[in-house]
Design a protein around this motif. Structure first.
Motif, PDB file in Angstrom:
ATOM      1  N   ILE A 421      13.577  10.576  -5.344  1.00  6.00           N
ATOM      2  CA  ILE A 421      14.673   9.672  -5.729  1.00  6.00           C
ATOM      3  C   ILE A 421      14.369   8.271  -5.207  1.00  6.00           C
ATOM      4  CG2 ILE A 421      17.138   9.163  -5.424  1.00  6.00           C
ATOM      5  CD1 ILE A 421      17.628  12.207  -5.410  1.00  6.00           C
ATOM      6  N   ARG A 422      13.859   8.203  -3.974  1.00  3.87           N
ATOM      7  CA  ARG A 422      13.499   6.887  -3.407  1.00  3.87           C
ATOM      8  C   ARG A 422      12.360   6.254  -4.193  1.00  3.87           C
ATOM      9  NH1 ARG A 422      11.863   8.049   2.262  1.00  3.87           N
ATOM     10  NH2 ARG A 422      11.258   5.867   2.237  1.00  3.87           N
ATOM     11  N   ILE A 423      11.398   7.074  -4.604  1.00  2.39           N
ATOM     12  CA  ILE A 423      10.265   6.518  -5.359  1.00  2.39           C
ATOM     13  C   ILE A 423      10.740   5.924  -6.686  1.00  2.39           C
ATOM     14  CG2 ILE A 423       8.078   7.076  -6.537  1.00  2.39           C
ATOM     15  CD1 ILE A 423       7.498   9.072  -4.284  1.00  2.39           C
ATOM     16  N   MET A 424      11.681   6.598  -7.330  1.00  5.70           N
ATOM     17  CA  MET A 424      12.164   6.096  -8.629  1.00  5.70           C
ATOM     18  C   MET A 424      12.837   4.721  -8.486  1.00  5.70           C
ATOM     19  SD  MET A 424      11.115   8.195 -10.834  1.00  5.70           S
ATOM     20  CE  MET A 424       9.866   9.208 -10.011  1.00  5.70           C
ATOM     21  N   ASP A 425      13.271   4.397  -7.258  1.00  9.78           N
ATOM     22  CA  ASP A 425      13.899   3.091  -6.996  1.00  9.78           C
ATOM     23  C   ASP A 425      12.904   2.060  -6.467  1.00  9.78           C
ATOM     24  OD1 ASP A 425      16.536   3.436  -7.734  1.00  9.78           O
ATOM     25  OD2 ASP A 425      17.079   4.411  -5.835  1.00  9.78           O
ATOM     26  N   ASN A 426      11.682   2.495  -6.199  1.00  6.55           N
ATOM     27  CA  ASN A 426      10.709   1.591  -5.560  1.00  6.55           C
ATOM     28  C   ASN A 426      10.210   0.528  -6.545  1.00  6.55           C
ATOM     29  OD1 ASN A 426       7.737   0.904  -4.964  1.00  6.55           O
ATOM     30  ND2 ASN A 426       8.493   1.688  -3.016  1.00  6.55           N
ATOM     31  N   PRO A 427      10.290  -0.752  -6.161  1.00  6.14           N
ATOM     32  CA  PRO A 427       9.907  -1.820  -7.102  1.00  6.14           C
ATOM     33  C   PRO A 427       8.437  -1.750  -7.532  1.00  6.14           C
ATOM     34  CG  PRO A 427      10.420  -2.709  -4.912  1.00  6.14           C
ATOM     35  CD  PRO A 427      10.826  -1.277  -4.892  1.00  6.14           C
ATOM     36  N   PHE A 428       7.546  -1.328  -6.647  1.00  5.28           N
ATOM     37  CA  PHE A 428       6.130  -1.218  -7.027  1.00  5.28           C
ATOM     38  C   PHE A 428       5.953  -0.104  -8.057  1.00  5.28           C
ATOM     39  CE2 PHE A 428       6.114  -3.041  -2.767  1.00  5.28           C
ATOM     40  CZ  PHE A 428       5.305  -4.149  -2.956  1.00  5.28           C
ATOM     41  N   TYR A 429       6.629   1.015  -7.789  1.00  2.00           N
ATOM     42  CA  TYR A 429       6.542   2.122  -8.740  1.00  2.00           C
ATOM     43  C   TYR A 429       7.080   1.692 -10.097  1.00  2.00           C
ATOM     44  CZ  TYR A 429       7.115   6.548 -11.075  1.00  2.00           C
ATOM     45  OH  TYR A 429       7.029   7.545 -12.007  1.00  2.00           O
ATOM     46  N   LYS A 430       8.213   1.018 -10.063  1.00  2.00           N
ATOM     47  CA  LYS A 430       8.835   0.592 -11.320  1.00  2.00           C
ATOM     48  C   LYS A 430       7.924  -0.322 -12.123  1.00  2.00           C
ATOM     49  CE  LYS A 430      13.775   0.919 -10.579  1.00  2.00           C
ATOM     50  NZ  LYS A 430      14.964   0.163 -10.166  1.00  2.00           N
ATOM     51  N   ARG A 431       7.151  -1.140 -11.414  1.00  4.23           N
ATOM     52  CA  ARG A 431       6.215  -2.051 -12.090  1.00  4.23           C
ATOM     53  C   ARG A 431       4.938  -1.345 -12.525  1.00  4.23           C
ATOM     54  NH1 ARG A 431       6.374  -5.998  -7.831  1.00  4.23           N
ATOM     55  NH2 ARG A 431       4.182  -5.608  -7.473  1.00  4.23           N
ATOM     56  N   GLY A 432       4.762  -0.100 -12.087  1.00  2.75           N
ATOM     57  CA  GLY A 432       3.525   0.622 -12.402  1.00  2.75           C
ATOM     58  C   GLY A 432       2.372   0.188 -11.517  1.00  2.75           C
ATOM     59  N   ALA A 433       2.699  -0.483 -10.396  1.00  7.82           N
ATOM     60  CA  ALA A 433       1.645  -0.931  -9.468  1.00  7.82           C
ATOM     61  C   ALA A 433       1.416   0.176  -8.446  1.00  7.82           C
ATOM     62  CB  ALA A 433       2.079  -2.217  -8.782  1.00  7.82           C
ATOM     63  N   VAL A 434       0.743   1.220  -8.896  1.00 11.11           N
ATOM     64  CA  VAL A 434       0.630   2.411  -8.064  1.00 11.11           C
ATOM     65  C   VAL A 434      -0.813   2.859  -7.929  1.00 11.11           C
ATOM     66  CG1 VAL A 434       1.225   4.840  -7.926  1.00 11.11           C
ATOM     67  CG2 VAL A 434       2.959   3.206  -8.620  1.00 11.11           C
ATOM     68  N   MET A 435      -1.270   2.936  -6.698  1.00  8.62           N
ATOM     69  CA  MET A 435      -2.606   3.467  -6.415  1.00  8.62           C
ATOM     70  C   MET A 435      -2.430   4.699  -5.523  1.00  8.62           C
ATOM     71  SD  MET A 435      -5.056   0.699  -7.063  1.00  8.62           S
ATOM     72  CE  MET A 435      -4.697  -0.858  -7.829  1.00  8.62           C
ATOM     73  N   THR A 436      -3.540   5.365  -5.228  1.00  6.49           N
ATOM     74  CA  THR A 436      -3.418   6.635  -4.501  1.00  6.49           C
ATOM     75  C   THR A 436      -2.912   6.452  -3.070  1.00  6.49           C
ATOM     76  OG1 THR A 436      -5.770   6.488  -4.043  1.00  6.49           O
ATOM     77  CG2 THR A 436      -5.099   7.974  -5.817  1.00  6.49           C
ATOM     78  N   ASN A 437      -2.939   5.215  -2.551  1.00  5.88           N
ATOM     79  CA  ASN A 437      -2.409   4.988  -1.194  1.00  5.88           C
ATOM     80  C   ASN A 437      -0.925   4.576  -1.232  1.00  5.88           C
ATOM     81  OD1 ASN A 437      -2.692   2.479  -2.295  1.00  5.88           O
ATOM     82  ND2 ASN A 437      -4.062   1.671  -0.714  1.00  5.88           N
TER      83      ASN A 437
END
Ligand code: ADP
Ligand code: ADP
Ligand code: MG
Length: 445
Positions: A421-437
């Motif tokens: 639930i927290r990840i779905m609210d994360n601004p980086f996640y929302k922007r698709g700026a996601v790497m394995t770290n």
């Protein structure tokens, strides 16, 4: 088509396979260990056979017992799911020797691609870039020399490794002096094979993988790609399809995946895993010669049923689809519902499910084998289900996932739901700026 198949697996994937078989009018036999006697696939299957005590080695990996169960019940084919026997070419071969169809690729292509060393060789032959690294290394001296050329930090990988295990980061020459032998020893212990390869250790990248289907006659299509960058301990937690990569790069990776699968005349469902770095360079990592946990997101955007396709290919009906028949639409996200405590380093939380309510509504799919009163056995992995959503756009899919997670109730063991639930609210996640770290750098875990 087969009249009866045996499912050599447990948990959600056993149920997933059974569901398609049922829809196709195929009878199902499921094997189970003593710890899984009360599991949903066992309760729902047409027939079930206990193949041993709880420990996987004695049950789900017990080849004589599984083959006997198939022969005894008259099953014509065995679906191995993922994990356990799914990538064991010897098992596939023995199925053949007993007149049972192994639902998967040929033992030859499993052997060729099953090890990380083999995968790298075939990638090179099919003109697909691999992470800077080596073939099999046989001594600390060879490892020191290779690391000097590649540049520290490097990653020692068990060639037979899987499930995120069997990897060791080595940062200095001094560390290498003890690390190589340790890595060999661990690989022997966990995978029964001490073979080690080395790769440059990359700090920041996306994990992007290509879903392919082949008919074993040279016809291979892709069914898009998935981004599986949200991971912990090299294991995936959240996956999505399609990726957020630029269109040309996406196409290059898809083409590379198909080229490699074609090179081995691949039959059935497979996944080619790639690393994509910040600069848009991509490298082949390994091929998984089986259905994957996260196949559902690709099913959601393609409208295809991969288990059905696996069964058709295995039964000799071939692959009717051309690449142009595959139409991908919208965006899908999957969260792996794990019984573990994200606040305690994802420690597994076995125990009884006191209460369970799964979400529903438009565009929501739940693949899970748990029910109220079900006790999670401590002997296997912590996956208790998968929540998958589909929507027209990525933003809408994220909103839908958040809504579905908020609706979910799993009483008893700690789960990864609050984290998601927290990840779905994360601004980086929302922007698709996601790497394995992502979890380390963007979630303060
Ligand atoms: P996926 O890539 O489909 O997510 P994973 O790598 O997470 O698959 O593996 C799926 C399951 O198979 C997990 O339960 C994992 O522990 C198990 N698994 C995969 N490869 C191996 C292997 N070589 N040895 C033991 N278990 C494995
Ligand atoms: P497995 O068979 O266990 O799935 P993979 O080779 O697919 O092994 O790697 C699993 C995960 O480990 C990847 O998704 C990635 O996060 C990490 N990983 C793999 N290769 C590298 C590398 N060269 N550098 C850094 N991380 C890596
Ligand atoms: Mg992998």
């Amino acid at each position: 088509m087969f009249k009866k198949i045996l499912i050599a697996n447990r948990g959600e994937i056993a149920l997933r396979i059974m569901r398609t078989a049922r829809e196709m009018g195929i009878q199902t036999v499921v094997v189970y260990s003593q710890a899984d006697e009360k599991s949903l696939p066992v309760l729902l299957a047409d027939e079930s056979v206990c193949v041993g005590p709880p420990a996987s080695n004695a049950s789900y990996l017990n080849i004589p017992n599984i083959l006997s169960a198939a022969l005894m019940t008259g099953a014509e084919a065995i679906h191995p799911g993922y994990g356990f026997m799914a990538e064991n070419p010897d098992f596939a071969e023995m199925c053949g020797e007993h007149g049972i169809v192994f639902i998967g690729p040929t033992p030859e292509s499993m052997r060729a691609l099953g090890s990380k060393a083999g995968g790298r060789e075939i990638a090179a032959l099919s003109n697909v870039p691999v992470v800077p690294g080596t073939g099999l290394l046989d001594s600390t001296e060879a490892a020191l020399l290779a690391a000097k050329q590649i540049g520290y930090p490097v990653l020692l990988k068990a060639s037979a490794g899987g499930g995120g295990r069997g990897q060791k980061v080595v940062r200095t020459q001094d560390e290498m002096k003890t690390a190589f032998n340790q890595a060999q020893e661990e690989a022997r212990l966990y995978f029964g094979d001490p073979a080690i390869i080395m790769e440059k250790f990359l700090e920041e990248f996306r994990h992007v993988e290509v879903q392919v289907m082949g008919d074993g006659q040279g016809h291979v299509i892709h069914i898009g790609e998935r981004d599986c960058s949200i991971q912990r301990r090299n294991q995936k937690l959240i996956e999505e399809a399609p990726s957020t990569l630029p269109a040309t790069l996406r196409q290059e990776i898809l083409d590379a995946g198909v080229r490699l699968a074609q090179h081995v005349n691949y039959a059935g469902a497979g996944t080619l895993e790639f690393i994509v770095d910040r600069d848009g360079q991509f490298y082949f990592m390994e091929m998984n010669t089986r259905i994957q946990v996260e196949h559902c997101v690709s099913e959601m955007i393609s409208g295809l049923d991969f288990v059905r396709m696996q069964l058709q290919i295995a039964a000799g009906e071939g692959l009717a689809l051309q690449q142009s028949d595959v139409v991908l639409r919208g965006h899908a996200i999957e969260c792996r519902l794990n019984a573990e405590d994200p606040d305690k380093d994802f420690r597994p939380a076995a125990g009884k499910i006191e209460e369970v309510y799964f979400p529903g509504g438009p565009g929501v799919r739940v693949d899970s084998h748990v029910y109220e009163g079900y006790a999670i056995p401590p002997h296997y992995d912590s996956l208790i289900g998968k929540l998958i959503v589909w929507h027209e756009s990525r933003d809408q899919a994220i909103a839908r996932m958040k809504r579905a997670l908020q609706e979910s109730v799993i009483g008893g063991p700690k789960t990864t739901i609050p984290l998601y639930i927290r990840i779905m609210d994360n601004p980086f996640y929302k922007r698709g700026a996601v790497m394995t770290n992502f979890l380390k750098t963007r979630m303060e875990l």
